[in-house]
Write an enzyme that holds these catalytic residues in place. Structure first.
Site, short mmCIF file in Angstrom:
data_model
loop_
_atom_site.label_atom_id
_atom_site.label_comp_id
_atom_site.label_asym_id
_atom_site.label_seq_id
_atom_site.Cartn_x
_atom_site.Cartn_y
_atom_site.Cartn_z
N GLU A 113 -1.66 -12.85 -2.15
CA GLU A 113 -1.32 -12.71 -0.74
C GLU A 113 -2.53 -12.25 0.07
OE1 GLU A 113 3.45 -11.91 -1.20
OE2 GLU A 113 2.17 -10.16 -1.14
N CYS A 126 -7.21 -9.19 5.58
CA CYS A 126 -7.08 -8.34 4.40
C CYS A 126 -6.94 -9.29 3.20
CB CYS A 126 -5.85 -7.45 4.56
SG CYS A 126 -5.50 -6.47 3.10
N CYS A 133 -3.17 -6.65 -10.50
CA CYS A 133 -4.20 -5.61 -10.39
C CYS A 133 -4.49 -4.99 -11.75
CB CYS A 133 -3.75 -4.52 -9.42
SG CYS A 133 -5.07 -3.32 -9.07
N CYS A 137 -1.85 2.40 -10.03
CA CYS A 137 -1.44 3.40 -9.03
C CYS A 137 0.08 3.38 -8.89
CB CYS A 137 -2.10 3.12 -7.69
SG CYS A 137 -3.90 3.02 -7.80
N CYS A 140 1.93 1.88 -5.59
CA CYS A 140 1.50 0.58 -5.06
C CYS A 140 2.31 -0.55 -5.70
CB CYS A 140 0.01 0.39 -5.34
SG CYS A 140 -0.61 -1.19 -4.77
N CYS A 358 -0.25 -2.11 3.61
CA CYS A 358 -0.99 -1.64 2.44
C CYS A 358 -0.05 -1.33 1.28
CB CYS A 358 -1.71 -0.33 2.75
SG CYS A 358 -3.27 -0.52 3.54
#
Ligand code: SAH
Length: 365
Positions: A113, A126, A133, A137, A140, A358
């Site tokens: 995305e 962005c 990933c 975290c 997230c 975010c």
């Protein structure tokens, strides 16, 4: 060099065999020099390489047939040897605040995305650097997708080109800024991210100024030092979220491997070499990092290297464990940082209604 093969199945009445066929190379993996060499090796002029390079990067051609200043024979020869891998905007969502989230389909069908964030004065892309990933975290949404693969330099570059087009179409001016704050940890895909930024800033690519680009990292000390050694010209943001090791390890478990002292040292090294301030990104959560000692630790951490702090609004990711801290806790951070002459901004989220803010990028579509 790409050396992958695919297998074509031939079924006969008695048995089936798999014959490996060599796949065509992605021509965009070649540098300009390599393209020039390719033409020379095929008894043609080196400058054909420049022409093709320009078609591939400045003109974003998706087919050899588009390359109208090449002869038909040359285009056919290229087609026999290469493919032009490119991304496609698979789905686009627009938020009430003008933010656009794109689901980007890669040549192998995987999705990442990227987001266009318009404000009065600028439009920011962005972009993602990995499918999924590498890090873990807890707050997230992207971290819940395991890392499938790194993006190639051209896949990163193409996201920027696609968003630049949207900026021109919907906001009537070109893209002004880029942040590496989409999916993935950019410093765990170092070479491709740097190659993409080189293309973005080069006059043969988009010609954007490096100072308009910010790379955001969870903090990989060795790679931060490498950025400094490589003399990069873009900005660095670090997702800090806590300046106390035990707290940071709870919310960002990889902090075990890269503890705050190592991070601090690498940031000192960065500043010594580049003389550029660091931005710390910081979310304040209820019951996690909203105590007086959390504030004190951040203030102390900020004294090591010239910096500013962006306090980011938390974007819930459904599990309810993490909650935005109270206004009082936030104000406590702001006043303590300001009293110590540390610049602090409060960043409101954009595109929340379409899960484009975010930490919300998780391929829900
Ligand atoms: N891996 C890089 C870039 C991707 S995350 C990094 O960690 O910096 C981009 C930013 O969004 C980071 O500052 C990250 O900490 C923050 N973020 C992640 N999840 C979030 C959430 N749910 N709410 C608000 N910010 C979040």
């Amino acid at each position: 060099m790409i050396t992958s093969f695919f297998y074509s199945n031939f079924a006969t009445s008695k048995f089936s065999i798999a014959i490996p066929l060599k796949t065509k190379k992605d021509i965009r993996a070649l540098s300009k020099e390599q393209l020039r060499d390719f033409f020379v090796g095929n008894n043609d002029k080196a400058f054909r390489g420049n022409q093709v390079y320009e078609w591939l990067w400045s003109k974003a051609a998706h087919s050899f047939d588009d390359m109208t200043n090449l002869s038909k024979a040359t285009r056919e020869m290229l087609d026999e040897n290469f493919v032009i891998n490119h991304i496609e905007v698979d789905a686009m969502q627009r938020s009430n605040d003008g933010t656009i989230k794109n689901a980007i389909k890669l040549h192998d069908g995987l999705i990442v995305e990227s987001v266009l964030i318009p404000t009065e004065k600028r439009t920011t892309a962005c972009v993602s650097s990995q499918v999924g990933c590498s890090l873990d975290c807890k707050f997230c949404a992207t971290a819940k997708l395991k890392r499938m693969r790194n993006l190639n330099a051209d896949e990163i570059y193409d996201q920027v080109v696609a968003i630049d087009k949207q900026s021109r179409l919907y906001h009537h001016h070109k893209l002004s800024n880029i942040v590496f704050m989409g999916m993935g940890e950019p410093l765990m895909n170092y070479n491709n991210v740097i190659k993409a930024i080189d293309k973005i800033t080069s006059p043969e690519g988009l010609g954007m100024a490096a100072k308009r680009i910010t790379l955001s990292t969870s903090g990989v000390p060795r790679m931060i030092k490498k950025l400094a050694d490589d003399n990069v010209r873009f900005n660095l943001a670090v997702s800090l979220h806590s300046a106390i090791d035990e707290v940071r390890t709870t919310i960002m478990p990889f902090n075990n491997r890269f503890p705050l002292n190592d991070l601090k040292e690498s940031l000192e090294y960065w500043y010594e070499k580049t003389k550029r301030k660091i931005t710390y990104e910081y979310v304040v959560w209820k019951g996690i990092n909203d105590r007086k000692e959390d504030v004190r630790a951040l203030v102390e951490f900020c004294k090591h290297v010239p910096c500013k702090v962006n306090l980011i609004e938390y974007n819930p990711i459904d599990d309810g464990i993490y909650q935005q801290a109270s206004e009082t806790a936030l104000n406590n951070y702001i006043s303590n940082l300001e009293n110590n002459d540390i610049v602090v901004n409060v960043r409101r989220s954009r595109g929340k209604d379409i899960d484009a803010a975010c930490g919300q990028l998780a391929n829900k579509s």
